[in-house]
Design a protein around this motif. Sequence first.
Motif, mmCIF file in Angstrom:
data_model
loop_
_atom_site.group_PDB
_atom_site.id
_atom_site.type_symbol
_atom_site.label_atom_id
_atom_site.label_comp_id
_atom_site.label_asym_id
_atom_site.label_seq_id
_atom_site.Cartn_x
_atom_site.Cartn_y
_atom_site.Cartn_z
ATOM 1 N N ARG A 1 117.871 -53.677 45.712
ATOM 2 C CA ARG A 1 116.487 -53.943 45.328
ATOM 3 C C ARG A 1 115.973 -52.823 44.427
ATOM 4 N NH1 ARG A 1 113.468 -57.515 48.724
ATOM 5 N NH2 ARG A 1 114.596 -58.146 50.608
ATOM 6 N N ILE A 2 115.153 -53.167 43.460
ATOM 7 C CA ILE A 2 114.503 -52.157 42.627
ATOM 8 C C ILE A 2 113.508 -51.387 43.488
ATOM 9 C CG2 ILE A 2 113.040 -51.787 40.605
ATOM 10 C CD1 ILE A 2 114.208 -54.431 39.491
ATOM 11 N N CYS A 3 113.499 -50.067 43.349
ATOM 12 C CA CYS A 3 112.608 -49.218 44.144
ATOM 13 C C CYS A 3 111.146 -49.571 43.847
ATOM 14 C CB CYS A 3 112.872 -47.740 43.817
ATOM 15 S SG CYS A 3 111.725 -46.610 44.639
ATOM 16 N N PRO A 4 110.346 -49.915 44.865
ATOM 17 C CA PRO A 4 108.951 -50.300 44.622
ATOM 18 C C PRO A 4 108.081 -49.144 44.134
ATOM 19 C CG PRO A 4 109.380 -50.144 46.982
ATOM 20 C CD PRO A 4 110.697 -49.987 46.297
ATOM 21 N N LYS A 5 108.506 -47.894 44.394
ATOM 22 C CA LYS A 5 107.678 -46.742 44.017
ATOM 23 C C LYS A 5 107.785 -46.405 42.532
ATOM 24 C CE LYS A 5 106.140 -45.625 48.177
ATOM 25 N NZ LYS A 5 106.667 -44.494 48.921
ATOM 26 N N CYS A 6 108.930 -46.745 41.898
ATOM 27 C CA CYS A 6 109.096 -46.329 40.494
ATOM 28 C C CYS A 6 109.456 -47.499 39.581
ATOM 29 C CB CYS A 6 110.135 -45.216 40.384
ATOM 30 S SG CYS A 6 111.812 -45.688 40.900
ATOM 31 N N LYS A 7 109.225 -48.735 40.001
ATOM 32 C CA LYS A 7 109.601 -49.871 39.167
ATOM 33 C C LYS A 7 108.647 -49.986 37.975
ATOM 34 C CE LYS A 7 109.447 -53.742 41.387
ATOM 35 N NZ LYS A 7 109.297 -54.948 42.227
ATOM 36 N N VAL A 8 109.200 -50.296 36.828
ATOM 37 C CA VAL A 8 108.419 -50.489 35.597
ATOM 38 C C VAL A 8 108.944 -51.727 34.883
ATOM 39 C CG1 VAL A 8 107.845 -48.052 35.271
ATOM 40 C CG2 VAL A 8 109.964 -48.948 34.290
ATOM 41 N N ARG A 9 108.107 -52.347 34.073
ATOM 42 C CA ARG A 9 108.523 -53.526 33.314
ATOM 43 C C ARG A 9 109.387 -53.110 32.137
ATOM 44 N NH1 ARG A 9 104.443 -58.543 33.197
ATOM 45 N NH2 ARG A 9 106.342 -59.362 32.281
ATOM 46 N N TYR A 10 110.285 -53.992 31.748
ATOM 47 C CA TYR A 10 111.082 -53.738 30.547
ATOM 48 C C TYR A 10 111.481 -55.065 29.907
ATOM 49 C CZ TYR A 10 115.785 -55.155 32.055
ATOM 50 O OH TYR A 10 116.882 -55.886 32.423
ATOM 51 N N GLU A 11 111.859 -55.010 28.649
ATOM 52 C CA GLU A 11 112.291 -56.196 27.927
ATOM 53 C C GLU A 11 113.816 -56.269 27.969
ATOM 54 O OE1 GLU A 11 110.508 -58.623 26.571
ATOM 55 O OE2 GLU A 11 108.707 -57.643 27.368
ATOM 56 N N PRO A 12 114.387 -57.359 28.477
ATOM 57 C CA PRO A 12 115.852 -57.452 28.543
ATOM 58 C C PRO A 12 116.479 -57.516 27.156
ATOM 59 C CG PRO A 12 114.839 -59.547 29.140
ATOM 60 C CD PRO A 12 113.722 -58.561 29.005
ATOM 61 N N ARG A 13 117.683 -56.977 27.051
ATOM 62 C CA ARG A 13 118.399 -57.000 25.778
ATOM 63 C C ARG A 13 118.964 -58.401 25.513
ATOM 64 N NH1 ARG A 13 120.485 -52.610 28.480
ATOM 65 N NH2 ARG A 13 122.464 -53.710 28.784
ATOM 66 N N GLU A 14 119.260 -58.677 24.260
ATOM 67 C CA GLU A 14 119.831 -59.972 23.885
ATOM 68 C C GLU A 14 121.162 -60.209 24.590
ATOM 69 O OE1 GLU A 14 119.073 -62.663 22.072
ATOM 70 O OE2 GLU A 14 117.023 -61.919 21.858
#
Length: 576
Positions: free
Chosen positions: A463-476
Amino acid sequence: MTSADEFIAQLLIEKDMVSSEMVESTRRKLQEETEIDMIPRHVVDRLIEDGIVEAGQVTQVLADEFGMPMVEPGKLKPDKNALGAVSKELVLRYKIFPLHRKGNTLQVAISDPLDVDTIDNLSHVLQLAVEPVVAARKDIDEAIQKHYIEETVESQLSELGEELTGDSAMNLAGGLPGVDDETVSDDDAPIIRLVYMVITEAIKRRASDIHLEPLEKRFRVRYRIDGVLHEVENPPKRLQLAIISRLKIMAQISIAEKRIPQDGRIQVKLTDRELDLRVSSLPTEHGESIVMRILDKEGLKLGLPELGFLSDDQTTFERIISLPDGIFLVTGPTGSGKTTTLYACLNYINRPDRKIITVEDPVEYQLSGINQVQVRTEVKMTFAAALRAMLRQAPNIIMIGEIRDPETGHIAINASLTGHMVFSTLHTNDAPSAVTRLIDIGVKPFLVSASIRATMAQRLVRRICPKCKVRYEPRESELRAFNMSSDDAKAGTFMRGKGCDSCNGTGFRGRMGIFEIFVLNDEIESMIYDNVSTQKLRAKAREIGMRSMREDGVRKVTAGMTTFEEVINVTVGDSY
């Protein structure tokens, strides 16, 4: 709310850092939580946790209000004189942290300037003038933990490097002659202390396994955390034999026997927690390799959402496990969470009007209200023998740790056909393969088609850590690997962890399952009766709506729960 908590919240409102509506909403939320678990919480702490205010801002407001110096977050650096002046009992009692001592004056960090009694009491007990400074409660707690409660494995090893020679290490490997381990002091038994620290550090880091591996020129120690091995500071190679001997004695296995594999158990009690360590020793070229599996004796209290089910799959899963009879099989390789899933099933359906019996090898977790049977092959208490006896106990639900042979398979099938619900596991790569595996071990196809209600394959992803998760754009390239278009990506919420103290910089904290649920209907039962291939069963299941593990993983990636890399790592070769 305590009076101090109320006072600080009011200060924040007056400084326009929060609104009264925010405070009131947070207070109501905490009251509801307290009614459920009876654990009181502070409004200001929750405001900080939710990111509404920062801990440093709260500390600054308090320092300004009372005209006290402030210690910036993360800057609690004590000197040795200060630490030596205040005992562990005092810092834990008063929740303070000593910083500097100069003559008869001791500078102490406090989080609550309103608590003047603490300052007076400390001054009286220590016979020193106490100079208070304001610091965040979280920083004080962490400083106490670091300097008073825990020594890291690394610092312990540093001490031992100076303290031990090879000969003295060997003399201490089994504890001091005539002295119980519980009465051995730190000065008397550094090897005992080191082994204890290796175990407690692993538990602190949420490790599931501890690996101690003798290599040619070093003795490697690794912890498995969230399914990934992390190497920690290695003990000196010369301590290898002493550490292994100590662990074998604790596990009650022979230290004289170094030629064959051995298994044992160690029981550990930490504050209010009791844990079992399942110990396995394996002779290797450079010494015995030890692996310890950490098991929480208090039991597994996971609910179905914590396993990682999305709402539609959870509804299907709940319906299957609530059926009155039949077989439900969970499949996957070793370490894919099958046992955890079965325990969560039993917790969900465990009611006073149902009798549940399990047969396991070994019994890993204690479950309240459930009869658990340990397989003991040395006295001919096999899975099959235990199953026969269990059926005379009139259970409603049976859980078998694993179907390993034709005899166990036949008894499980017969139990399901006589009105029992049977849960078990198999080692197959996907859900439809469980059907053919049962046929391969000798169960007749018509019995398999009549008894199996569903099978489920699963893998674990971090699971992605809830304390430091940030949005990002997936690569092609990531989108192409999962056959996703840019329009599909726009509809998703893609997240990744930056890395923080909570997740030890990995960006992940905890694991969850991705699932493939194969529910049988009349058409599929007919195909099983005709003994068709796994490929045809899978094709038909996909035709009627079965979602593959990779597809389930993609749903969790687009929901911001895990990452593309995690899903592709555990679903290589999985087809759409």
